[in-house]
Design an enzyme around this catalytic site. Structure first.
Site, PDB file in Angstrom:
ATOM      1  N   ASP A 293     -20.252  21.728  96.214  1.00 49.17           N
ATOM      2  CA  ASP A 293     -20.091  23.115  95.775  1.00 49.17           C
ATOM      3  C   ASP A 293     -20.762  24.167  96.646  1.00 49.17           C
ATOM      4  O   ASP A 293     -20.119  25.026  97.248  1.00 49.17           O
ATOM      5  CB  ASP A 293     -20.551  23.263  94.322  1.00 49.17           C
ATOM      6  CG  ASP A 293     -21.914  22.621  94.057  1.00 49.17           C
ATOM      7  OD1 ASP A 293     -22.509  22.072  94.994  1.00 49.17           O
ATOM      8  OD2 ASP A 293     -22.381  22.670  92.909  1.00 49.17           O
ATOM      9  N   GLU A 387     -20.505  18.446  80.629  1.00 44.89           N
ATOM     10  CA  GLU A 387     -20.862  18.142  82.012  1.00 44.89           C
ATOM     11  C   GLU A 387     -19.650  17.660  82.803  1.00 44.89           C
ATOM     12  O   GLU A 387     -19.566  17.862  84.008  1.00 44.89           O
ATOM     13  CB  GLU A 387     -21.982  17.106  82.032  1.00 44.89           C
ATOM     14  CG  GLU A 387     -22.730  17.018  83.331  1.00 44.89           C
ATOM     15  CD  GLU A 387     -23.630  18.202  83.616  1.00 44.89           C
ATOM     16  OE1 GLU A 387     -24.621  18.025  84.329  1.00 44.89           O
ATOM     17  OE2 GLU A 387     -23.349  19.334  83.152  1.00 44.89           O
ATOM     18  N   GLU A 405     -23.408  28.412  85.695  1.00 41.95           N
ATOM     19  CA  GLU A 405     -22.317  28.722  86.622  1.00 41.95           C
ATOM     20  C   GLU A 405     -21.182  29.515  85.978  1.00 41.95           C
ATOM     21  O   GLU A 405     -20.594  30.401  86.614  1.00 41.95           O
ATOM     22  CB  GLU A 405     -21.776  27.435  87.249  1.00 41.95           C
ATOM     23  CG  GLU A 405     -22.667  26.811  88.302  1.00 41.95           C
ATOM     24  CD  GLU A 405     -23.846  26.064  87.713  1.00 41.95           C
ATOM     25  OE1 GLU A 405     -24.795  25.764  88.465  1.00 41.95           O
ATOM     26  OE2 GLU A 405     -23.829  25.776  86.494  1.00 41.95           O
TER      27      GLU A 405
END
Length: 932
Positions: A293, A387, A405
């Site tokens: 990421d 998750e 996020e």
């Protein structure tokens, strides 16, 4: 992850303009366009925004205050037990603990958050505490990645805002770059990690002894994740620009250069993990989530902060590959770097929620809106983002460690669009945090989003990022004491000033990108995005994008796949899919034979599938067979998991808990099914005998109550019958193995005794010793303890909580405890070790939902491979599956691993085919084992 602000949208940036001339701001001025247009949602009033902003401030005070009161100087707060988490004093959690270095992590990570939230006095006090108490010379092994983004970034962010406040003349007048000196000290402590031939850093380092020394206890690792090696440039370059010591930026640039050089050339993608010595890809799947990421994020932001064109060129090259292969709107699915048309997994992890925010900075708004809306629908279904979740939006990994996020992407979408819809999204996040995660000593991570159970964990990033983004979402410019647009956010949301782009530029910038690839500059954005193009004059633009996705989570089998449709339009016949296979269909059997798949009927009536690659009619058919077998393996594993009963919840609802303590419990395969019936509520009472293996001698004590029973000495079903005969309305079996916890052991599902258990009508749940002791301790202290047995935690009683809040003495009595996860479950048919095991999965199982009568049962076997054949066996189940049912045309060449392989040819050397198959099998096996 986070982003950069910018000003000066009135003037486009000249192509390849010197960065010093544009003051590092114009290229990404997109985020300042907060009122370009208004979507269909009603504007939120100034008063409501202020109210929500104040609510965020109160939530931060609750989290930060409890950390300082109960945990400091420990690294993190354990919010359920109201104490600090100290490395070595608590049971190891594996790699998660590598973030802890005995350096007051949460305090350092929260420094610049205090300033953003206008808590300047608290910031000044916190800086003094850091300078006085924090030691960076501890004999502890830490993650280079986590220490960089949290501690080094936290010190630099604190320094950036300290000098800003000092210039304003009111606060921090005594400050003399002390945080910067600490950052420099830490930077030098991290440098030995880069002592590799590739320039990629070791994943861990000892703060005191460095690498390789015997006392360092590290330096033997060979692999690191791409993000771990590629998320250094912002902090290291800032440290160099602040101090004039160029070595930090040089090392970070070298690591980025190496990763770029090792990208897969035909796809322009990078893998998840790489060998730090050889540069070989260890995990060859590629996505935008965990493990990769922030590598992409830092390429774009390095261009913003440092003004080096090569970083933008690299980012644009990768972004084109991401949108070509990984993006399947609204999904973002991992693929193989060598075969990017082949999906590598059928689930997504929560870390990819940062990507819509990055797309906003890129200026690609439409896919950002689509993916964000999909994620929001998942949150509305589960209260938090699990998750990991499957492509049909079921929970894959149930934990939620309060990740920020999604809030980050919400903030950037609101900044880019001004759409009040995103304010409502932020409001939902605030409500869910207060309703489900708030506990007396802070905010607790969710152990299982399905049950609402907690984990004794509050990570530092929760204070560093979550409250920062939520506050900025609702704040107006006058609510912030400095101009946020003058700073870039790091991946940990730490603030670095954009003026660093023109400071200490002693490092010669070299455009290394052109050494590796030919780039078409016409595809790159060298100017500020045109808001009139990004945001059409239609005020319902964003709403029109979101509308088709509002029910996507509720659909049983949303595919969201384009490639299959394209193949149908081209007239190609799609290959046989595992979910469609029927063992009695002659046409299907013929297709299997063509793909090299054999059907073996076993004596017990089951059917086994075996693939022999050399028996396939062609390489294309063999590849279809490999994909078919992979789907079968995934389908079988998925359905076996679905047949397991999900965890249940035991919620303590009496004073002084009021539903704030939720324990994850194992279900029973007999008795009342709490998922189909109303929950059971009642006071608890211990049975006599405590093991419940004979007629109870205290039936009057358990009559109308939920009986507590100890595990052992007889069958679970026998215990249930005995307490039911005594008049109990439910039962909780507590493990007799002292200290046991589902943190370290899989959760039990209590099976019957092999006899008819229809006579058992009451609900039965299982708790490990650690969780059961919470109830037993409560009984000893309060005598009358009422619990709720349910399939998931219920909302708290606000009236009772208000009564509690009016009594200050109750605050000290609100003791919570560590909660339990149910990520893996197993069945005990008898609750003693010598007892016979019972399997959840019986066979035969259905092969096809379309033809239940003709279905055959399939057994699960291990995959094997050898130099002469690709041999796979699997078991089948048939139902709506989350597998990617695309027709994937493989025409890519394998430049890195096998340049001679071309799947578009009918004739191909068998060794080449087998080598490629083995690579795919290894990647698939890795998918089954990988973790975030």
């Amino acid at each position: 992850m986070s982003g950069a602000g910018g000003r000066g949208c009135g003037s486009p940036v000249p192509q390849r303009a010197p960065w010093s001339l544009v003051a590092a701001t114009a290229a990404f001025c997109l985020v300042s366009a907060t009122s370009v247009w208004t979507a269909g949602a009603e504007p939120m009033s100034r008063e409501e925004k202020q109210k929500l902003g104040n609510q965020v401030l109160e939530m931060f005070d609750h989290a930060y205050g409890n950390y300082m009161e109960h945990a400091y100087p420990a690294d993190e707060l354990m919010p359920l037990t109201c104490r600090g988490r100290v490395r070595g004093q608590e049971p190891s959690r594996g790699d998660v603990d590598d973030a802890l270095g005995k350096f007051s992590l949460t305090l350092i990570d929260s420094l610049d958050t205090l300033v953003v939230l206008n808590k300047t006095k608290e910031f000044e006090d916190a800086v003094r505490k850091v300078l006085k108490d924090v030691n960076l010379d501890n004999d502890v092994v830490v993650s280079v990645f986590e220490t960089n983004i949290r501690v080094l970034g936290g010190l630099l962010g604190g320094h950036s805002l300290a000098i800003m406040l000092k210039e304003k003349g009111e606060y921090m007048q005594w400050y003399n770059d002390e945080l910067l000196q600490m950052a420099k000290q830490l930077g030098y402590k991290l440098l030995p990690a880069f002592n590799t031939t590739s320039g990629l850093p070791y994943p861990r380092i000892n703060l005191k002894f460095g690498i390789r020394k015997p006392e360092a206890r590290t330096g033997t690792e060979t692999d690191t994740c791409t993000a771990c090696a590629g998320t250094l440039i912002l902090e290291f370059a800032a440290l160099s620009r602040f101090t004039g010591a160029t070595i930090f930026e040089e090392y970070a640039r070298k690591a980025l250069d190496f990763l770029w050089e090792k990208r897969q050339r035909s796809s322009n993608l990078v893998g998840v993990t790489i060998n730090i010595h050889t540069g070989d890809w260890v995990r060859k799947d590629s996505g935008v989530g965990a493990g990769i990421d922030s590598y992409y994020e830092y390429l774009l932001k390095a261009y913003v902060l440092l003004g080096d064109d090569s970083f933008l060129e690299r980012f644009n090259t990768h972004y084109d590959a991401i949108m070509r292969y990984i993006s399947q709107p609204p999904l973002l699915l991992d693929v193989h770097i060598h075969k990017p048309m082949l999906n590598a997994r059928t689930w997504m992890d929560a870390l990819l929620a940062f990507f819509p925010g990055l797309q906003v900075l890129k200026g690609d708004i439409r896919p950002a809106i689509e993916t964000h809306e999909m994620l929001y629908q998942v949150i509305k279904k589960h209260n938090f983002l699990p998750e990991a979740f499957t492509t049909d939006f079921r929970v894959h990994w149930a934990q939620h460690p309060l990740r920020p996020e999604f809030a980050e992407s919400t903030y950037f979408l609101y900044k880019a669009t001004g759409d009040p819809y995103y304010l409502e999204v932020g409001k939902t996040l605030i409500e869910n945090l207060n309703k489900y995660a708030r506990v007396p000593c802070g905010f607790a991570a969710m152990k299982d989003v399905r049950t609402g159970s907690h984990e004794d964990r509050m990570d530092s990033f929760f204070l560093a990022e979550m409250f920062k983004y939520l506050y900025l979402l609702f704040a107006d410019k006058e609510d912030i004491i400095f101009d946020i647009e003058d700073y870039i956010f790091t991946t940990e949301a730490h603030l670095l000033p954009l003026w660093l782009s023109t400071t200490n530029q002693s490092i010669a910038k070299k455009n290394t990108t052109s050494e590796y690839t030919e780039l078409d500059d016409s595809n790159f954005d060298w100017t500020c995005p045109n808001t009139q193009i990004l945001f059409p004059n239609d005020p319902l633009y964003a709403q029109s994008i979101r509308e088709p996705l509002k029910n996507v989570v509720d659909k049983s089998c949303p595919r969201g796949i384009i490639r299959v449709e394209e193949s149908f339009r081209s007239g190609a016949k799609p290959p046989l899919r595992a979910r469609d296979f029927m063992a009695t269909n002659p046409e299907h059997l013929e297709i299997l034979k063509k793909m090299g798949v054999s059907l073996i009927h076993l004596k017990d009536g089951r059917v086994q599938l075996v693939q022999h690659a050399i028996q396939a009619a062609s390489s294309i058919d063999a590849e279809d067979g490999l994909r078919f077998m992979q789907e079968m393996i995934e389908l079988s594993s998925q359905q076996q998991k679905e047949q397991q009963l999900p965890p249940r919840a035991v919620q303590i609802v009496s004073h002084p808990f009021f539903g704030r303590v939720v324990l994850t419990a194992g279900p029973a395969q007999f008795g009342l099914d709490l998922s189909k019936h109303k929950e059971t509520r009642g006071f608890v009472a211990s049975s006599k005998p405590y093991n419940g293996c004979s007629e109870l001698t205290n039936p009057e004590a358990v009559m109308g109550k939920i009986a507590l029973i100890q595990r052992g000495q007889c069958m679970f079903a026998e215990k249930a019958r005995n307490i039911q005969n005594a008049g109990a309305i439910g039962g909780i079996v507590i493990d007799d193995n002292e200290g046991s916890s589902s943190d370290t052991a899989p959760l039990f599902q209590m099976a019957g005794d092999g006899k008819d258990t229809d006579d058992i009508k009451i609900p039965m749940l299982f708790l490990f010793s650690k969780e059961g002791s919470i109830i037993l301790d409560a009984v000893r202290e309060y005598e009358e303890v009422e619990v709720l047995l349910s399939d998931k935690a219920k909302d708290r009683d606000p009236e009772m909580e208000n009564e509690e809040q009016s009594s200050p003495e109750n605050d000290s009595q609100n003791q919570s405890a560590e909660q339990v996860s149910s990520s893996s479950q197993e069945v005990d048919s008898v609750d003693q070790e010598s007892s016979e095991e019972n399997s959840l999965n019986s066979y035969p199982e259905s092969l096809s939902p379309a033809d239940m009568d003709n279905a055959a049962s399939i057994s699960a076997s291990e995959q094997t491979s050898n130099p002469t054949e690709n041999h796979e066996t699997t078991n089948l189940n048939g139902e709506c599956t989350d597998l990617d049912n695309q027709l994937q045309e493989q025409s890519e060449t394998e430049e890195d691993s096998n340049p001679n392989v071309s799947w578009g040819k009918k004739v191909q050397p068998i060794d080449s085919i087998l080598a490629d198959w083995n690579e795919d099998i290894e990647a698939f096996e890795m998918m089954e084992k990988d973790e975030l």
